[in-house]
Write a protein that holds these residues in place. Sequence first.
Motif, mmCIF file in Angstrom:
data_model
loop_
_atom_site.group_PDB
_atom_site.id
_atom_site.type_symbol
_atom_site.label_atom_id
_atom_site.label_comp_id
_atom_site.label_asym_id
_atom_site.label_seq_id
_atom_site.Cartn_x
_atom_site.Cartn_y
_atom_site.Cartn_z
ATOM 1 N N CYS A 82 26.474 23.168 43.314
ATOM 2 C CA CYS A 82 27.498 21.892 43.365
ATOM 3 C C CYS A 82 27.251 21.385 44.839
ATOM 4 N N PRO A 83 27.407 19.872 44.940
ATOM 5 C CA PRO A 83 27.093 19.696 46.144
ATOM 6 C C PRO A 83 28.379 19.428 47.139
ATOM 7 N N ALA A 84 29.426 19.584 46.495
ATOM 8 C CA ALA A 84 30.550 19.545 47.047
ATOM 9 C C ALA A 84 30.959 21.011 47.673
ATOM 10 N N CYS A 85 30.819 22.046 47.032
ATOM 11 C CA CYS A 85 31.085 23.535 47.439
ATOM 12 C C CYS A 85 29.764 24.291 47.743
ATOM 13 N N VAL A 92 24.337 23.892 34.294
ATOM 14 C CA VAL A 92 23.789 22.459 34.784
ATOM 15 C C VAL A 92 24.987 21.566 34.868
ATOM 16 N N ILE A 93 25.076 21.180 36.184
ATOM 17 C CA ILE A 93 26.216 20.348 36.579
ATOM 18 C C ILE A 93 26.167 19.027 35.812
ATOM 19 N N THR A 102 35.410 23.006 38.680
ATOM 20 C CA THR A 102 36.383 23.568 39.639
ATOM 21 C C THR A 102 36.567 22.388 40.946
ATOM 22 N N CYS A 103 35.572 21.849 41.364
ATOM 23 C CA CYS A 103 35.866 20.716 42.398
ATOM 24 C C CYS A 103 36.222 19.586 41.932
#
Length: 123
Positions: A82-85, A92-93, A102-103
Amino acid sequence: MGALPVYRWRLAPDGYATYRQLRALGLRPGGQEVAAQVERPRRRRGPLVAYLYRIDRAKPVRAMTPARWAALAKANAARRTCPACRRDAGYVIPPSLGMCSTCAFPDNTPEGASWNSSPHTAR
């Protein structure tokens, strides 16, 4: 390339195969041109087309080297991070979200839940 022979669905002669059929045999086209095509008629739309390659001109699939396996593992890990967390989501996002669920949906996270907790995991 010229004019390609066109065959009806399931009526192609022996010695021809689609890309997927070649791959199932452990072969690849190996730079050869498309030799023929198969058309499957459809109602209200144009026919489905599958390109055929000659089996006798196909080459064996190249073996995966340790460096290729490592590059593939690294690419798949990047798709799960995840690039955010910056955590491994375990899946796979989706590009539509751009981050883990979750984000993307913080309001749906239960109070006190960890990022990797699930009611289905044994503790």
